[in-house]
Design an enzyme around this catalytic site. Sequence first.
Site, PDB file in Angstrom:
ATOM      1  N   HIS A 167      -6.025  -2.779 -10.683  1.00  0.00           N
ATOM      2  CA  HIS A 167      -6.666  -2.917  -9.281  1.00  0.00           C
ATOM      3  C   HIS A 167      -6.167  -4.003  -8.517  1.00  0.00           C
ATOM      4  O   HIS A 167      -5.240  -4.664  -8.738  1.00  0.00           O
ATOM      5  CB  HIS A 167      -8.156  -3.310  -9.530  1.00  0.00           C
ATOM      6  CG  HIS A 167      -8.203  -4.628 -10.359  1.00  0.00           C
ATOM      7  ND1 HIS A 167      -7.974  -5.787  -9.743  1.00  0.00           N
ATOM      8  CD2 HIS A 167      -8.068  -4.947 -11.826  1.00  0.00           C
ATOM      9  CE1 HIS A 167      -8.125  -6.633 -10.944  1.00  0.00           C
ATOM     10  NE2 HIS A 167      -8.337  -6.327 -12.158  1.00  0.00           N
ATOM     11  N   GLY A 191       5.843  -2.479  -3.621  1.00  0.00           N
ATOM     12  CA  GLY A 191       6.418  -2.452  -2.207  1.00  0.00           C
ATOM     13  C   GLY A 191       5.853  -4.046  -1.667  1.00  0.00           C
ATOM     14  O   GLY A 191       5.629  -5.051  -2.448  1.00  0.00           O
ATOM     15  N   ASP A 192       5.622  -4.349  -0.551  1.00  0.00           N
ATOM     16  CA  ASP A 192       5.723  -5.711   0.143  1.00  0.00           C
ATOM     17  C   ASP A 192       4.285  -6.173  -0.129  1.00  0.00           C
ATOM     18  O   ASP A 192       3.877  -7.294  -0.334  1.00  0.00           O
ATOM     19  CB  ASP A 192       5.765  -5.525   1.710  1.00  0.00           C
ATOM     20  CG  ASP A 192       7.293  -5.166   2.263  1.00  0.00           C
ATOM     21  OD1 ASP A 192       8.098  -5.741   1.407  1.00  0.00           O
ATOM     22  OD2 ASP A 192       7.405  -4.740   3.101  1.00  0.00           O
ATOM     23  N   GLY A 234       8.205   0.574  -2.995  1.00  0.00           N
ATOM     24  CA  GLY A 234       7.187   0.806  -1.904  1.00  0.00           C
ATOM     25  C   GLY A 234       7.563   1.588  -0.730  1.00  0.00           C
ATOM     26  O   GLY A 234       8.617   2.512  -0.699  1.00  0.00           O
ATOM     27  N   THR A 236       7.951   0.603   2.556  1.00  0.00           N
ATOM     28  CA  THR A 236       9.097  -0.045   3.549  1.00  0.00           C
ATOM     29  C   THR A 236       9.971  -1.104   2.911  1.00  0.00           C
ATOM     30  O   THR A 236      11.072  -1.030   3.125  1.00  0.00           O
ATOM     31  CB  THR A 236       8.501  -0.491   4.951  1.00  0.00           C
ATOM     32  OG1 THR A 236       7.531  -1.643   4.192  1.00  0.00           O
ATOM     33  CG2 THR A 236       7.703   0.268   5.780  1.00  0.00           C
ATOM     34  N   ARG A 305       0.316   8.008   7.456  1.00  0.00           N
ATOM     35  CA  ARG A 305      -0.387   7.499   8.123  1.00  0.00           C
ATOM     36  C   ARG A 305       0.336   6.553   9.044  1.00  0.00           C
ATOM     37  O   ARG A 305      -0.391   6.028  10.400  1.00  0.00           O
ATOM     38  CB  ARG A 305      -1.639   6.501   7.316  1.00  0.00           C
ATOM     39  CG  ARG A 305      -1.073   5.615   6.410  1.00  0.00           C
ATOM     40  CD  ARG A 305      -1.998   5.005   5.696  1.00  0.00           C
ATOM     41  NE  ARG A 305      -1.761   3.765   5.056  1.00  0.00           N
ATOM     42  CZ  ARG A 305      -1.123   3.909   3.694  1.00  0.00           C
ATOM     43  NH1 ARG A 305      -0.795   4.831   3.207  1.00  0.00           N
ATOM     44  NH2 ARG A 305      -0.961   2.610   3.088  1.00  0.00           N
TER      45      ARG A 305
END
Length: 532
Positions: A167, A191-192, A234, A236, A305
């Site tokens: 989570h 990712g970031d 991730g 980016t 998105r």
Amino acid sequence: MGAPGTAGPLSSELWVKQQRCAVSLEPARALLRWWRSPGPGAGACSVPVSEIIAVEEAKAQGKHHTSGRWQRMETPFAFTVHCVKRARHHRWKWAQVTFWSSDEQLCHRWLQTLRELLAGLTCRPRHLLVFINPFGGKGQGKRIYERKVAPLFSLASISTDIIVTEHANQAKETLYEISLDKYDGLVCVGGDGMFSEVLHGLIGRTQRNAGVDQNHPRATLAPCALRIGIIPAGSTDCVCYSTVGINDAETSALHIIVGDSLAMDVSSVHHNSTLLRYSVSLLGYGFYGDLIKDSEKKRWMGLARYDFSGVKTFLSHHYYEGTVSFLPAQHTVGSPRDRKPCRAGCFVCRQSRRQLEEEQKKALYGLENTEEMEEWQVICGKFLAINATNMSCACPRSPGGLSPAAHLGDGSSDLILIRKCSRFDFLRFLVRHTNRYDQFDFTFVEVYRVKRFQFTSKHVEDADSDLAERGKQRFGQICTDSPSCCCPASGSSWNCDGEVLHSPSIEVRVHCQLVRLFARGIEENPKQGADS
């Protein structure tokens, strides 16, 4: 043999790829070299000892060679050197070089000497705590770690404790609770967003142990002792790309193994004496704030998105009124437009850190307080975007990033103000992030190198004022377009490293080299490593 790391030079003739080679080990230069006998030639190769992953005894059985001279060798003995090989575009690869000899004692001597040198590399991690985000990016985090990273860690004799997060904020919560004494570093696979979780947990834990109040905007934060390694998985992977030069899992794993260390600035973001978040890459209001806020409502679209929300936000073309106050970073030796990017062993970061420490010493002994003596600059107007970057924010889509000359550890942030302009001009500005043209070369774009800044939204100013005229009197003298300062405007949100901050009015302070990564920065002209 001597103590670890004190082995003397070693030179002998060994076989490499069925060729007789002169092989030398130079501890003073920490270099392993080999070339075709009798002397250096076009086939000369070398690898720094610091970039050797491991050395192990190789099995001589099962080898078939066509060379007559090779076949005459009786009972060959061998050892394999696992090392880093540099490839194109800052990529590192795992390479293997096997050395053969008919002299068993000679092989054992080479093995022992190399292992002693590796044991003397105290910067290397031995035990790591690994957090894996199985949901980030394309949901491949666990698979990437198991297939590309775990075998390398095992080869380098690095033990790990692995936590697969279930989570949001689990990594942050865990770092607040468990003992970190037995670990040499932290690794985040994702990712970031995953990196941000680990970053907040580590900084928060460090400040709690040091008794520092994070909610105080002017608090001097304690630097973090543990390094953080990033295995990109991730969408980016901006932080990884800006610190290593590529978002490749194998490359990042090798940087962790060899024990690289890169100091990095962190910005604290406060509102009304309450810490909101820490930022290491982008802090964006207006365009980037609206983009991330809209994309959060469309998570069902996956990575698409971001493109959809980007186009929608661009077409909306909203602008926002407000006041930006900032304290210039006079301690830095560079500027946002000097075209000198941050690279491995960066002079700008080293020198800026020294000058900042001198300022802090003077303030500590009461000689002078630079921040109190320096004059804040104030700008107000209509803005399409307000961006603050602690790093270039480079990524595959934007190789130069939002601020190509931003530095990772100089104690400053590049504050970029994009004033209201036409859609076409704003599009020209955005397109320049994908090419080599100067994105700051527009009349509606301003960029400053700062160590602190504040922003107040116009509609917040009006809400806090009994009379709109009072606000006009306050800012009318310093605004370049004073009539527009009193026009009503809606508020945006802040994009803080991909997370939405709903408080439009914030106070930001840059903390110089607060954290360290398992990285060395982007190498200028990396040389090719050993032949595999």
